[in-house]
Design an enzyme around this catalytic site. Structure first.
Site, PDB file in Angstrom:
ATOM      1  N   GLU A  88      75.485  30.589  28.416  1.00 29.11           N
ATOM      2  CA  GLU A  88      74.709  29.506  29.014  1.00 29.11           C
ATOM      3  C   GLU A  88      74.087  29.937  30.336  1.00 29.11           C
ATOM      4  O   GLU A  88      73.002  29.458  30.704  1.00 29.11           O
ATOM      5  CB  GLU A  88      75.612  28.277  29.206  1.00 29.11           C
ATOM      6  CG  GLU A  88      74.876  27.000  29.505  1.00 29.11           C
ATOM      7  CD  GLU A  88      74.098  26.426  28.308  1.00 29.11           C
ATOM      8  OE1 GLU A  88      74.230  26.951  27.182  1.00 29.11           O
ATOM      9  OE2 GLU A  88      73.349  25.456  28.525  1.00 29.11           O
ATOM     10  N   HIS A 116      64.944  27.941  27.278  1.00 27.43           N
ATOM     11  CA  HIS A 116      66.405  27.901  27.249  1.00 27.43           C
ATOM     12  C   HIS A 116      66.929  28.754  26.078  1.00 27.43           C
ATOM     13  O   HIS A 116      67.759  29.653  26.270  1.00 27.43           O
ATOM     14  CB  HIS A 116      66.860  26.449  27.104  1.00 27.43           C
ATOM     15  CG  HIS A 116      68.342  26.261  27.080  1.00 27.43           C
ATOM     16  ND1 HIS A 116      69.063  25.907  28.197  1.00 27.43           N
ATOM     17  CD2 HIS A 116      69.244  26.394  26.082  1.00 27.43           C
ATOM     18  CE1 HIS A 116      70.351  25.833  27.882  1.00 27.43           C
ATOM     19  NE2 HIS A 116      70.486  26.111  26.601  1.00 27.43           N
ATOM     20  N   GLU A 117      66.411  28.489  24.901  1.00 33.40           N
ATOM     21  CA  GLU A 117      66.899  29.226  23.724  1.00 33.40           C
ATOM     22  C   GLU A 117      66.475  30.692  23.786  1.00 33.40           C
ATOM     23  O   GLU A 117      67.162  31.554  23.259  1.00 33.40           O
ATOM     24  CB  GLU A 117      66.426  28.557  22.425  1.00 33.40           C
ATOM     25  CG  GLU A 117      66.838  27.086  22.245  1.00 33.40           C
ATOM     26  CD  GLU A 117      68.327  26.817  22.399  1.00 33.40           C
ATOM     27  OE1 GLU A 117      69.141  27.752  22.253  1.00 33.40           O
ATOM     28  OE2 GLU A 117      68.679  25.653  22.704  1.00 33.40           O
ATOM     29  N   HIS A 151      69.259  32.486  25.426  1.00 30.23           N
ATOM     30  CA  HIS A 151      70.348  32.766  24.473  1.00 30.23           C
ATOM     31  C   HIS A 151      69.960  33.910  23.537  1.00 30.23           C
ATOM     32  O   HIS A 151      70.745  34.817  23.281  1.00 30.23           O
ATOM     33  CB  HIS A 151      70.647  31.515  23.625  1.00 30.23           C
ATOM     34  CG  HIS A 151      71.413  30.443  24.346  1.00 30.23           C
ATOM     35  ND1 HIS A 151      72.596  30.680  24.996  1.00 30.23           N
ATOM     36  CD2 HIS A 151      71.160  29.106  24.478  1.00 30.23           C
ATOM     37  CE1 HIS A 151      73.052  29.531  25.514  1.00 30.23           C
ATOM     38  NE2 HIS A 151      72.200  28.569  25.227  1.00 30.23           N
TER      39      HIS A 151
END
Lengths: 499, 499
Positions: B293, B262-263, B266
């Site tokens: 996101e 997930h990160e 980003h």
């Protein structure tokens, strides 16, 4: 007037914030930043420099200072109000002469110079470093020219780190020290001391525990300190309750112990700076680099290399590294950590030879700034002086002219403060002994609170109200004086330390 | 005009610098800062907020924008010049209505709120948190009032995170999602999937190695990323080549894998933002939180919870945790990491139930901003809704209303972007499949470069030239649409995933 003072305080607080952000940027750069981030870091630092410059030289700052000037006669000259106006007036008048573009250029040259230096040092390649050095020295020349010196060009630079100190005074003090050190170094060179056990298996995880214990033993408020690994140890602070010291762990020695005690001294200064209304403004910051260094050298040497301290603390070290130190008693350990021997690296030098490393740099810096030496010739001149002053031959530039980062970021005038601070540390220590009583006895009992508190009240709590020599005068009743320092060295090293 | 544009760019770069300094301050606060440093951190953040505010609302900024306004007709509307002027005009006009003192108050309330929330969460004590929450909500009310909404009060806040998005539109999309999710959740609740092996002995040192490998496998430029432990994972960046993601290691599961993917999403966005002339200015920043996101959810779910990815990558996980996963095959692992089951914690929720966690917060936030719920009643209302939407009973506030940090720092309007981004991630993924070809096949071969590059060219390289819905329109040919997302969920979860 109250209104103008409030406005000045607000601006001063913003200046303080920028200084703290700059501290975070460099702490982060030296402990955390991914290497490729260096590309951005120069811009960050340039932004901070330019913003601080703009804030300081803002015409409104000048106007506020002018408005407050006539009120100074009615202010307590020992108060923070008075100190703040005086300090900002001084900084304003110097900075207003410096073009904003030059400040940015200096910051960028510094960030890039540092990155190039790291590579050049790793490969011991002075040629690689030379263009970056030239650029940094060029910006310093422009800076000196912009400020416009009264006398010595070097005064302009020295004054940034040790306000109001003159090249002439430093020259005189350093000459006095050199005259005494040279024969002492020669005498000590002949002395046989076994320090073989200082090399050995010192596991890093146990060093980490030990250093935490040292810092806890010396003392601080809870949850406010951290210790990180870095290449070249330094101390940093984001406020009184956010103190960050760094060290370099070597698995085959415990040098980290002494560098941590040194950085503890710096950290404690920041930790005990004035709280209250002026907190975070420059007048509640540290007085000068020299005074800062007096604090680090005090904890590193006057505490950390003293026999009473080791009588108290040695069992804890011995216990952690029993494989190496099991058969070494405290007197042997004390003698070993105080062995004086000419060596190549300043930050590893013992108390006696240390001064010569600084004197060498001070002399070279004056040659650099006055154009008496070509930068390309620095390695050769460095090596000659090392031979002359310490009798050592420099095998490569990494262990010679490239060993320290200062010049890579244009910091000329900074080195002197290391020795000035060392000299003042002994003056301060002796005054503390007069006030507090038998310091040896305290250390031997592991009681550091009276030392910490005395320093807090008598040195740290004054922040930057006074220029350093004025603070020293108030504190010990005289200006800087090499005699107590030289007497201390002769007492400690002239006698048979190995006996 | 060239001159005005240059001046605008310089100011924009300064704004960008301040944003990056703010990022460093919060990264540091959440990964490095000694706890007692919190006392200073509020001041640091307030300083950054106020300085950015002053810079943005400076009358000279307004003058430059006015001077440039007439030139916009001649500029390429897809160019960065046009985008920058439009963006700064928009931000200027909103920010100029906000008093500087309020910005500072918001920053201080946020810093303190966060510190109080940490304690309140640790002791599951909502009463402890309530005053800080009240203070933060009060500053948001003042902010909404200062900006002066056209329609819904909530629009003002939502617009800070998802520019130009309206409450009404979000309400409609979320209603459409809720109607489909509720029966799907009910259906999945009955399904038996063995995920017992996801709890077990997952030594942290091996997780650390694994996560480095995941990030290296997905791809990035050398020496530019770091991964640190933190309480609540986030991503941060100090520039394109200084990307910092964080994760939380638990010794008894591998949740860190998914939070890291997930990160990574980003981080990759920041890593591939526009370089060149506009680098470091807001127009070269990320488009919106929703678009941000979409990138994180894309890597976490569409890559990281897909069967083709695990066909490629599972052996590396299995090999590192052979004691736990030795007897688990890839299909079993895939089924387990996609098990859908109503649960208490948003950030641990599966793809199906996740949306309901966000919808709950979106509804509560509107009640809060419109004064339809007393803050003291939040725990009760929260628990009721959790029961109603997900059929779970909240045992304590730490696992209920106190679980997320957002409200503690006054971030109202932020949560919606998690689900909006998730919805958009599927739209973007399907467009990428149209352009690039069989993404399943690429993932199964471990080839992530085409995915990374397509996102770089089609999403990241546009920076913030367009508002998010305009970017999406250009990218996929329509505005935000829940249908592809809902179809994806039904395809993936409606079929027998455990078969």
């Amino acid at each position: 007037m109250a209104d103008a003072l409030d406005q000045l305080k607000t601006r001063a607080r913003d200046l303080g914030q920028l200084m703290q952000l700059g501290m975070l940027l460099s702490w982060d750069q030296r402990t955390q930043m991914p290497p490729a981030g260096a590309r951005h870091r120069g811009e960050h630092m340039a932004f901070i420099q330019r913003t601080a410059h703009d804030l300081l030289v803002d015409p409104e700052m000048g106007r506020l200072l002018d408005e407050l000037e006539p009120t100074m006669a009615s202010l307590d000259p020992d108060g923070f109000e008075y100190g703040l106006i005086r300090l900002l007036r001084r900084n304003y008048e110097k900075e207003v002469k410096v073009p904003a573009a030059l400040r940015e250029e200096m910051a960028r040259a510094a960030a890039e110079g540092n990155a190039v230096w790291l590579k050049a040092k790793a490969s011991s390649d002075f040629q690689l470093f030379l263009p970056a050095l030239e650029r940094n020295i060029e910006t310093r020349h422009k800076y000196v020219e912009a400020v416009g010196p009264d006398g010595e060009l070097y005064d302009v630079l020295l004054d940034d780190f040790e306000p109001e100190m003159k090249t002439e005074d430093v020259t005189q003090i350093f000459a006095e020290i050199r005259d005494e050190l040279v024969p002492l170094i020669a005498e000590l060179r002949e002395r046989e001391i076994d320090d073989s056990f200082l090399e050995g298996d010192y596991p890093v995880d146990r060093q980490i525990e030990l250093l935490r214990d040292v810092v806890d033993t010396f003392g601080h408020r809870p949850d406010s300190w951290r210790i990180d690994p870095t290449e070249h140890p330094f101390a940093s602070s984001l406020g009184r309750d956010d103190i960050r010291i760094t060290t370099h762990y070597y698995a085959n020695n415990v040098d980290s112990l002494f560098s941590t005690m040194h950085e503890y001294g710096h950290g404690l200064y920041q930790h005990q700076l004035p709280a209250g209304e002026y907190e975070g403004t420059p007048v509640a910051g540290p007085c000068s680099l020299g005074i800062h260094e007096s604090q680090s050298r005090l904890w590193e040497n006057l505490v950390g290399r003293s026999l009473p301290f080791w009588r108290f603390y040695y069992p804890r070290v011995q216990e952690r590294f029993r494989e190496v130190l099991g058969g070494v008693d405290v007197e042997q350990f004390y003698a070993a950590v105080n062995k004086s021997q000419p060596s190549l690296i300043r930050i590893e030098a013992d108390e006696v030879t240390y001064g010569m490393h600084v004197i060498l740099r001070f002399e070279l810096e004056q040659d650099i700034i006055n154009g008496r030496v070509a930068l390309a010739d620095l390695p050769q001149v460095w090596n000659q002086k090392m031979h002359e002053y310490l009798g050592v031959d420099v095998p490569d530039d990494a262990r010679g002219v490239l060993q320290d980062m200062h010049w890579s970021t244009g910091l000329i005038g900074y080195f002197s403060t290391y020795l000035l601070g060392t000299v003042m540390s002994v003056q301060i220590w002796e005054k503390m002994a007069d006030d507090v009583g038998d310091l040896d006895e305290l250390m031997e009992r592991g009681e550091f609170t009276p030392i910490r508190e005395w320093l807090g009240e008598n040195v740290h709590a004054h922040g930057r109200k006074y220029p350093p020599q004025e603070l020293l005068q108030k504190l010990v009743g005289s200006g800087i004086d090499a005699k107590p320092y030289l007497a201390y060295l002769k007492r400690k090293f002239g006698a048979a330390v190995a006996a």
